[in-house]
Design an enzyme around this catalytic site. Structure first.
Site, PDB file in Angstrom:
ATOM      1  N   ALA A  89      -5.465   4.734  -4.314  1.00 37.09           N
ATOM      2  CA  ALA A  89      -4.323   4.476  -5.199  1.00 37.09           C
ATOM      3  C   ALA A  89      -4.819   3.965  -6.536  1.00 37.09           C
ATOM      4  O   ALA A  89      -5.781   3.194  -6.600  1.00 37.09           O
ATOM      5  CB  ALA A  89      -3.365   3.459  -4.587  1.00 37.09           C
ATOM      6  N   ASP A  90      -4.162   4.401  -7.586  1.00 36.92           N
ATOM      7  CA  ASP A  90      -4.454   3.890  -8.917  1.00 36.92           C
ATOM      8  C   ASP A  90      -3.547   2.727  -9.281  1.00 36.92           C
ATOM      9  O   ASP A  90      -3.871   1.944 -10.175  1.00 36.92           O
ATOM     10  CB  ASP A  90      -4.299   5.014  -9.946  1.00 36.92           C
ATOM     11  N   ARG A  91      -2.425   2.616  -8.585  1.00 36.59           N
ATOM     12  CA  ARG A  91      -1.535   1.464  -8.783  1.00 36.59           C
ATOM     13  C   ARG A  91      -0.630   1.323  -7.562  1.00 36.59           C
ATOM     14  O   ARG A  91      -0.080   2.307  -7.073  1.00 36.59           O
ATOM     15  CB  ARG A  91      -0.692   1.639 -10.053  1.00 36.59           C
TER      16      ARG A  91
ATOM     17  N   ALA B  34       0.979   4.907  -6.746  1.00 39.16           N
ATOM     18  CA  ALA B  34       0.639   6.053  -7.589  1.00 39.16           C
ATOM     19  C   ALA B  34      -0.793   6.459  -7.278  1.00 39.16           C
ATOM     20  O   ALA B  34      -1.697   5.621  -7.249  1.00 39.16           O
ATOM     21  CB  ALA B  34       0.772   5.702  -9.067  1.00 39.16           C
TER      22      ALA B  34
END
Length: 358
Positions: free
Chosen positions: A247-249, A257
């Site tokens: 995950a990037d966020r 995300a």
């Protein structure tokens, strides 16, 4: 030889140009914040943890060379402005934004000391970034081990081996080392409990085919490459036990995300009753955003979709939509969110992490 995405020593930073993999292994010197911005934006280096590390280490290199100042106020402003600039390279990943905030605050606090000096502020920032590098590797090993044991309890409670499907690249090439989702696969392999790994090619930039496959072969982990559109079929026909992605966020309600294509994997996994995990360090968690609808999704140039290695493969004149990420709703993350502090159900994440990353 250990695979490295980042090579750093005091005053020196090199990155592995991941655009050239797997055909070439080439390290490039990064001696300034502007060079780091260009490398991050062009995706020579990618992966949320690695983006933050390269960004902050590039600032450390500049500071070691004497950039910033003269004067404490000017030096602190230089640090703050450099970090804010780095955040704009790829805005969806929260790690760089969090590091920018924390590092700028550390510099400001150091400058407010009664005995503060420019040399002291520089040293504080440089040491902070060097500590980030060590912490990321330690955290990734924890993520790998915690995730592996939790996954085995859920997917193979009676013992035996598991087959895991992953997306994009979340390994050594995306971090300081070991990786997040790919770290879980590494840990399963080390335990002797991994039957097989499936990695998606991850269009349009093919991080799975170029990078994850490269790492799996390098580590001699049994694995098979599939196209993104084969994932649901693999769940039916290839005995997939669990899906693990990065995950990037990750936001307060547990929405995440990640690389575009993750959302459809979660839907397919839910349909087939397969546990779906997200592996991410707490530095990727952003409790200031309530839901995934608030996440800014980066859109990349259409040429990444229409061209391959500079050769156009799409019909001229066709329109292109090329979001780099999509948002997976929290209720589809059925396995849990794996962090270095533990594995949490999405609805328990806020309470579990609020004291640690507020």
């Amino acid at each position: 030889m250990t695979l490295e995405a980042i090579r750093y020593s005091r005053g020196s930073l090199q990155i592995l140009n991941q655009l050239l993999l797997p055909q070439q292994t080439s390290y490039e010197v990064v001696s300034s914040v502007h060079q780091a911005w260009e490398a991050i934006h062009a995706m020579k280096v990618r992966g949320a943890p690695a983006i933050a590390l390269v960004g902050c280490l590039s600032l450390a290199v500049e500071l070691q060379a004497g950039a910033g100042g003269p004067g404490l106020t000017e030096l602190v402003a230089f640090v703050r402005d450099s970090l804010n600039f780095l955040v704009t390279a790829r805005p969806t990943a929260v790690n760089m934004a969090r590091a920018a905030r924390d590092l700028a605050e550390a510099a400001a606090r150091e400058a407010e000391r009664e005995t503060a000096t420019e040399e002291g502020v520089r040293e504080r920032v440089i040491r902070y970034t060097e500590d980030m590098l060590e912490k990321d590797l330690k955290d990734n090993r924890s993520i790998g081990d915690l995730g592996a044991h939790h996954l085995l309890e859920q997917a193979a409670p009676g013992g035996g081996k598991v087959t895991v499907l992953t997306h994009c690249n979340t390994g050594t090439l995306a971090t300081a080392g070991y990786g997040t989702a790919l770290g879980v696969i590494r840990s399963l392999h080390s335990l002797g409990r991994l039957e097989h790994a499936f990695c998606t090619e991850t269009r349009p930039y093919n991080q799975g085919a170029r990078l994850t496959a490269f790492e799996l072969v390098y580590e001699q982990i049994p694995a098979t490459l599939i196209t993104d559109s084969m994932a649901a079929a693999a769940m039916v026909h290839k005995g997939v036990s669990a899906v693990v992605v990065g995950a990037d966020r990750v936001v307060a309600n547990g929405d995440t995300a990640n690389k575009v294509g993750t959302y459809q994997l979660a839907i397919a996994a839910r349909h087939h009753g397969i546990p779906f995990y997200v592996a991410a360090p707490t530095s990727s968690c952003d409790l200031r955003l309530e839901t995934g609808e608030e996440i800014i999704i980066e859109e990349r140039p259409g040429q990444e979709l229409t061209d391959v290695n500079g050769v156009r493969i799409a019909a001229p004149g066709i329109g292109v939509w090329n979001p780099a990420f999509d948002v997976t709703p929290h209720d589809l993350i059925t396995g849990g969110i794996i962090t270095e502090l533990g594995v949490f159900a999405p609805d328990k994440l806020r309470a579990a992490l609020s004291s640690a990353i507020s």
